[in-house]
Design an enzyme around this catalytic site. Structure first.
Site, short mmCIF file in Angstrom:
data_model
loop_
_atom_site.label_atom_id
_atom_site.label_comp_id
_atom_site.label_asym_id
_atom_site.label_seq_id
_atom_site.Cartn_x
_atom_site.Cartn_y
_atom_site.Cartn_z
N HIS A 31 9.65 6.39 7.42
CA HIS A 31 10.87 6.56 6.40
C HIS A 31 11.71 6.87 6.58
CE1 HIS A 31 6.83 6.86 3.92
NE2 HIS A 31 6.12 6.84 5.03
N ASN A 50 9.37 3.67 2.80
CA ASN A 50 9.59 3.40 4.39
C ASN A 50 10.54 3.26 5.09
OD1 ASN A 50 7.02 2.93 2.68
ND2 ASN A 50 5.86 3.50 5.15
N ARG A 102 1.13 -1.26 0.53
CA ARG A 102 -0.23 -0.36 0.32
C ARG A 102 1.09 1.01 0.23
NH1 ARG A 102 -0.60 5.06 3.31
NH2 ARG A 102 -0.45 3.75 4.77
N ASP A 103 1.24 1.62 1.23
CA ASP A 103 2.02 2.33 1.10
C ASP A 103 2.98 3.23 -0.04
OD1 ASP A 103 2.73 5.31 2.10
OD2 ASP A 103 3.77 4.51 4.19
N HIS A 153 6.30 4.66 12.52
CA HIS A 153 5.76 3.74 11.28
C HIS A 153 7.32 5.02 10.39
CE1 HIS A 153 3.43 3.79 6.95
NE2 HIS A 153 4.79 5.04 7.37
N CYS A 187 5.67 9.64 -0.82
CA CYS A 187 4.15 9.45 -0.47
C CYS A 187 4.00 11.19 -1.45
CB CYS A 187 3.57 10.30 1.04
SG CYS A 187 2.36 11.62 1.44
#
Lengths: 307, 307
Positions: free
Chosen positions: A212, A252, A18-19, A210, A243
């Site tokens: 990055h 990430n 997803r990300d 989370h 993003c």
């Protein structure tokens, strides 16, 4: 040297599908995404965020959410989740039979509006409805707080604001809050400050981090969080990611780099590094580019002899 | 959040021209090396290790040591040093008018024999002669202890052994000991353990740390060292590097990545990140490859607004 202060086990939540993929200029075939997820499951990853039910025009890279979930064989040991930005997304997710949804807010008003087109208060209201609707179907929810340390538009974020939002999300019924350094600008000191504020009111087992790795700080930040008892870490295979609404943001933290850290510290994850490497190598071939993970790049995968 | 525990200032020792280039398959023209060093000096780097007076057959990439030092214009604010493995190397270095030499040993017998063809005791004897010979000419010496955490041949290294070696080197008269994670396999916990042992007998201002970023742990390790008061850090522009006698070793921690960490923590260095980036970009063009620094790779160099 004592290791008693570190959690004995850590959990990796793989957000690469997803990300990691939502920001790729190239939209991959659904079958490729399914194979990526299959390889991750084979590696022993127990939590995989597979896709997002955002409006297809908003994230065209993930417009095939239904088709993707349809392709996935259920694996009992693997929990597959999907991000759900609104009630329409929840309906789509429930129709696919997902058992877990991710819900989004941010610590910064400006980022939240750009990212999900709502103010923070509006996103909390949306989350309340989504979590309630999900619970009616026995579906659990995980909350995300983006830009929890630094916003690319508003700058440094107050730790108390993040703590207040996390407490509110847990009160609404998410079972876990993932605290996001969306642009990778948090420092270990900032992690210490924000987690200290969070831990006053949030149980550590409800917190995930989370990170990055835009500026190379993600592993230092992860270690800081681990030292403070946090045991759930979002990452993406190979360090896929970025993003679209956070200029300069890179991927990430790489799952491999995190697993290497945990392995060297004696923290168990149940995930096989070699299996994640295979998933990343597959994706690197599909995307036609090198992925940023340090461990993935290390020639011949030579490991130090003491482990 | 308190920053009082961190040193207010840190010093970066740029080892890219020596440690970074000694392992490149491509031997660069002397003028290119000189330009690299000039760009680093322009960026405000005050300590630059320019080359090694190893036997030219042993490190052909640095066989032009004399010619390189001859090309460098003296810059009063910049201290240029060169590695000297033996008395013959010292003679060559002194003939070039160097004001500082680097001397090498390792915490692992096997690595030391492969790296400099001596056992550890022999290397200490050589260092004693070199340091005494250098002192006669007013030339200072910096000691290196390689494989201080993990040896690729012997595995984990005992912290007490490293502390004993460092104490011995300081007793011999080196003014600084650089503690090296040659293959990049140290963890922040290992850094904590070894520095704790070192700080019993070595003043913190005499200690430097030298991390490689093979597995992405270098910045986490640097932060750990900084928290313990260490304020001198070896690095190479762009993360150039590797070691021919340490299989799997990648480059030194990137100077840019270290500077970004320090800048975000409010630790002053006097070095301009943009200037180091220019040096790295120049070298990347000369070498025809991407350098591994995260900060260098970050698109458009967008910085978070709070610093």
């Amino acid at each position: 040297m004592t290791v008693s202060e570190l959690p004995a086990r850590a959990r990796v939540v793989e957000v690469g599908p997803r990300d990691g993929l939502q920001n790729q200029p190239k939209t991959l075939p659904t079958a490729v995404k399914a194979e990526f997820i299959r390889l991750l499951a084979d590696a022993g990853v127990a939590d995989i965020e597979a896709t997002s039910f955002a409006h297809p025009e908003r994230i065209p890279q993930l417009a095939d959410a239904e088709a993707l979930l349809d392709l996935l064989d259920p694996v009992p040991a693997v929990r597959v989740s999907a991000v759900v930005p609104n009630m329409r997304g929840l309906e789509r997710a429930l129709a696919c039979g997902v058992s877990r949804v991710g819900v989004l807010t941010a610590a910064s008003e400006t980022f939240n509006r750009k990212n999900i087109n709502m103010d923070v208060r509006g996103s909390i209201d949306a989350i309340r409805s989504i979590v309630a609707g999900a619970a009616e179907h026995g579906v659990s929810a995980r909350g995300y707080i983006s830009t929890a340390w630094v916003c690319p538009y508003e700058g440094a974020i107050d730790a108390a604001r993040v703590a207040g939002l996390a407490e509110e999300l847990l009160g609404i019924g998410v079972d876990e809050v993932s605290i996001g350094d969306t642009i990778g600008a948090a420092t270990p000191q900032g992690v210490e400050a924000t987690l200290t504020a969070l831990l006053v009111s949030c149980p550590v087992e409800r917190l995930a981090v989370h990170f990055h790795d835009t500026y190379g700080l993600a592993i230092a930040n992860a270690y800081q969080a681990l030292r403070m008892g946090v045991a759930t870490f979002d990452s993406s295979a190979g360090g896929l990611g970025g993003c679209p609404y956070a200029p300069g943001a890179m991927g990430n933290v790489a799952t491999e780099d995190l697993l290497y850290l945990f392995d060297r510290l004696g923290v168990e994850t149940g995930v096989r590094l070699g299996g994640v490497r295979r998933a990343s190598e597959y994706m690197a071939r599909q995307l036609g580019r090198t992925l940023p993970s340090r461990v993935l790049a290390t020639a011949a995968g030579i490991e130090p002899q003491d482990r």
